[in-house]
Design an enzyme around this catalytic site. Structure first.
Site, PDB file in Angstrom:
ATOM      1  N   GLU A 125       0.865  -1.199   0.000  1.00  0.00           N
ATOM      2  CA  GLU A 125       0.000   0.000   0.000  1.00  0.00           C
ATOM      3  C   GLU A 125       0.894   1.239   0.000  1.00  0.00           C
ATOM      4  O   GLU A 125       2.004   1.215   0.546  1.00  0.00           O
ATOM      5  CB  GLU A 125      -0.885  -0.075   1.273  1.00  0.00           C
ATOM      6  CG  GLU A 125      -1.677   1.148   1.646  1.00  0.00           C
ATOM      7  CD  GLU A 125      -2.868   1.447   0.733  1.00  0.00           C
ATOM      8  OE1 GLU A 125      -2.643   1.561  -0.477  1.00  0.00           O
ATOM      9  OE2 GLU A 125      -3.980   1.619   1.258  1.00  0.00           O
ATOM     10  N   ASP A 126       0.426   2.327  -0.621  1.00  0.00           N
ATOM     11  CA  ASP A 126       1.231   3.555  -0.604  1.00  0.00           C
ATOM     12  C   ASP A 126       1.118   4.261   0.747  1.00  0.00           C
ATOM     13  O   ASP A 126       2.125   4.515   1.401  1.00  0.00           O
ATOM     14  CB  ASP A 126       0.856   4.493  -1.770  1.00  0.00           C
ATOM     15  CG  ASP A 126      -0.622   4.885  -1.796  1.00  0.00           C
ATOM     16  OD1 ASP A 126      -1.436   4.281  -1.040  1.00  0.00           O
ATOM     17  OD2 ASP A 126      -0.985   5.772  -2.576  1.00  0.00           O
ATOM     18  N   ASP A 161      -4.000   5.705   5.720  1.00  0.00           N
ATOM     19  CA  ASP A 161      -4.523   6.978   6.203  1.00  0.00           C
ATOM     20  C   ASP A 161      -5.602   6.660   7.256  1.00  0.00           C
ATOM     21  O   ASP A 161      -5.278   6.377   8.398  1.00  0.00           O
ATOM     22  CB  ASP A 161      -5.061   7.730   4.978  1.00  0.00           C
ATOM     23  CG  ASP A 161      -5.496   9.146   5.272  1.00  0.00           C
ATOM     24  OD1 ASP A 161      -4.873   9.804   6.096  1.00  0.00           O
ATOM     25  OD2 ASP A 161      -6.480   9.601   4.658  1.00  0.00           O
ATOM     26  N   PHE A 209      -0.926  16.389   3.407  1.00  0.00           N
ATOM     27  CA  PHE A 209      -1.250  15.795   2.112  1.00  0.00           C
ATOM     28  C   PHE A 209       0.034  15.697   1.305  1.00  0.00           C
ATOM     29  O   PHE A 209       0.698  16.694   1.058  1.00  0.00           O
ATOM     30  CB  PHE A 209      -2.304  16.609   1.361  1.00  0.00           C
ATOM     31  CG  PHE A 209      -2.914  15.805   0.256  1.00  0.00           C
ATOM     32  CD1 PHE A 209      -3.982  14.959   0.509  1.00  0.00           C
ATOM     33  CD2 PHE A 209      -2.375  15.842  -1.025  1.00  0.00           C
ATOM     34  CE1 PHE A 209      -4.513  14.169  -0.504  1.00  0.00           C
ATOM     35  CE2 PHE A 209      -2.898  15.054  -2.040  1.00  0.00           C
ATOM     36  CZ  PHE A 209      -3.971  14.215  -1.781  1.00  0.00           C
ATOM     37  N   ARG A 223       2.728  12.044  -9.633  1.00  0.00           N
ATOM     38  CA  ARG A 223       3.125  10.663  -9.306  1.00  0.00           C
ATOM     39  C   ARG A 223       4.577  10.405  -9.698  1.00  0.00           C
ATOM     40  O   ARG A 223       5.226   9.517  -9.168  1.00  0.00           O
ATOM     41  CB  ARG A 223       2.248   9.659 -10.073  1.00  0.00           C
ATOM     42  CG  ARG A 223       0.792   9.628  -9.633  1.00  0.00           C
ATOM     43  CD  ARG A 223       0.097   8.437 -10.308  1.00  0.00           C
ATOM     44  NE  ARG A 223      -1.341   8.503 -10.227  1.00  0.00           N
ATOM     45  CZ  ARG A 223      -2.070   8.033  -9.212  1.00  0.00           C
ATOM     46  NH1 ARG A 223      -1.487   7.473  -8.186  1.00  0.00           N
ATOM     47  NH2 ARG A 223      -3.384   8.130  -9.225  1.00  0.00           N
TER      48      ARG A 223
HETATM   49  P1  IMP Z   1      -7.436   5.066   3.680  1.00  0.00           P
HETATM   50  O1  IMP Z   1      -8.481   4.073   3.315  1.00  0.00           O
HETATM   51  O2  IMP Z   1      -8.013   6.309   4.299  1.00  0.00           O
HETATM   52  O3  IMP Z   1      -6.324   4.499   4.543  1.00  0.00           O
HETATM   53  O4  IMP Z   1      -6.890   5.599   2.323  1.00  0.00           O
HETATM   54  C1  IMP Z   1      -5.704   5.278   1.776  1.00  0.00           C
HETATM   55  C2  IMP Z   1      -5.615   5.865   0.389  1.00  0.00           C
HETATM   56  O5  IMP Z   1      -5.959   7.268   0.375  1.00  0.00           O
HETATM   57  C3  IMP Z   1      -4.189   5.809  -0.071  1.00  0.00           C
HETATM   58  O6  IMP Z   1      -3.918   4.571  -0.701  1.00  0.00           O
HETATM   59  C4  IMP Z   1      -4.102   6.984  -1.003  1.00  0.00           C
HETATM   60  O7  IMP Z   1      -4.517   6.607  -2.287  1.00  0.00           O
HETATM   61  C5  IMP Z   1      -5.093   7.990  -0.454  1.00  0.00           C
HETATM   62  N1  IMP Z   1      -4.372   9.013   0.351  1.00  0.00           N
HETATM   63  C6  IMP Z   1      -4.334   9.133   1.691  1.00  0.00           C
HETATM   64  N2  IMP Z   1      -3.546  10.167   2.074  1.00  0.00           N
HETATM   65  C7  IMP Z   1      -3.064  10.703   0.925  1.00  0.00           C
HETATM   66  C8  IMP Z   1      -2.157  11.807   0.652  1.00  0.00           C
HETATM   67  O8  IMP Z   1      -1.613  12.491   1.540  1.00  0.00           O
HETATM   68  N3  IMP Z   1      -1.899  12.041  -0.672  1.00  0.00           N
HETATM   69  C9  IMP Z   1      -2.442  11.310  -1.682  1.00  0.00           C
HETATM   70  N4  IMP Z   1      -3.280  10.285  -1.470  1.00  0.00           N
HETATM   71  C10 IMP Z   1      -3.594   9.975  -0.181  1.00  0.00           C
END
Ligand code: IMP
Length: 179
Positions: free
Chosen positions: A101-102, A105, A154, A167
């Site tokens: 996962e990147d 959050d 962000f 990206r």
């Molecule tokens: P989660 O389900 O809230 O944990 O969302 C995770 C996804 O939200 C990540 O895989 C990203 O694609 C996106 N995301 C969360 N924070 C950021 C950020 O700071 N920049 C860009 N994308 C983000």
């Protein structure tokens, strides 16, 4: 939708990322030593650069597959709906799986993906996230390996976008709005 003007301030350099990827991969190679059935699963699209660097540092036979999940936030709900937009091509029953996962959050995406993949009975299921924003967590999930913990900012770069841009930056930067 017009974008607000912004600049990007470097937060984690390309050199720091490369050093961290190398250290993580030493650890992961040790964990999966002896396996001939590791499937590395990238969550699209944000993990595509990270997974490319990871698999080249792993001293293991690997297969690569991708999954695309999309989450729909709803401020009035504590859990969010996560939809699978693109499923794996291959079977994972009895395989060792590493989900890449990147950013973790709120954690809803990773929690949902773990639940989905567990139901397919892999031999082992491990997770790695390049970035973790622990202060934003809603779902109780933590990756087995994390590149960097970051504050609630962000960020873009190294595969991660803002409105599909940035990206291709080789580093992680934080978005700072100038207006
Ligand atoms: P989660 O389900 O809230 O944990 O969302 C995770 C996804 O939200 C990540 O895989 C990203 O694609 C996106 N995301 C969360 N924070 C950021 C950020 O700071 N920049 C860009 N994308 C983000």
């Amino acid at each position: 939708m017009p974008e607000r003007p912004y600049v990007i301030d470097e937060m984690i350099s390309a050199k720091s990322i490369a050093a961290r990827v190398e250290a993580l991969c030493r650890d992961i190679t040790g964990e999966f030593k002896g396996t001939d059935k590791l499937v590395v699963v990238g969550l699209l699209r944000g993990s595509f650069v990270f997974i490319a660097d990871l698999v080249r540092e792993l001293d293991l036979p690997v297969e690569v597959d991708f999954l695309e999940a999309s989450s729909y936030g709803n401020a009035t709900e504590s859990s969010r709906e996560v939809r699978i937009l693109k499923d794996l091509r291959g079977e994972i029953a009895g395989r060792d799986v590493l989900v890449v996962e990147d950013i973790v959050d709120t954690g809803h995406t990773l929690a949902h993906v773990i639940q989905l993949l567990r139901s397919r009975h892999p031999a082992r299921l491990k997770t790695i996230a390049l970035l973790d924003k622990p202060s934003r967590r809603e779902a109780p999930v933590k990756a087995d390996w994390t590149g960097f913990e970051i504050p609630d900012e962000f960020v873009v770069g190294y595969g991660i976008d803002y409105a599909q841009r940035n990206r291709n930056l080789p580093y992680i930067g934080k978005v700072r709005f100038t207006e």
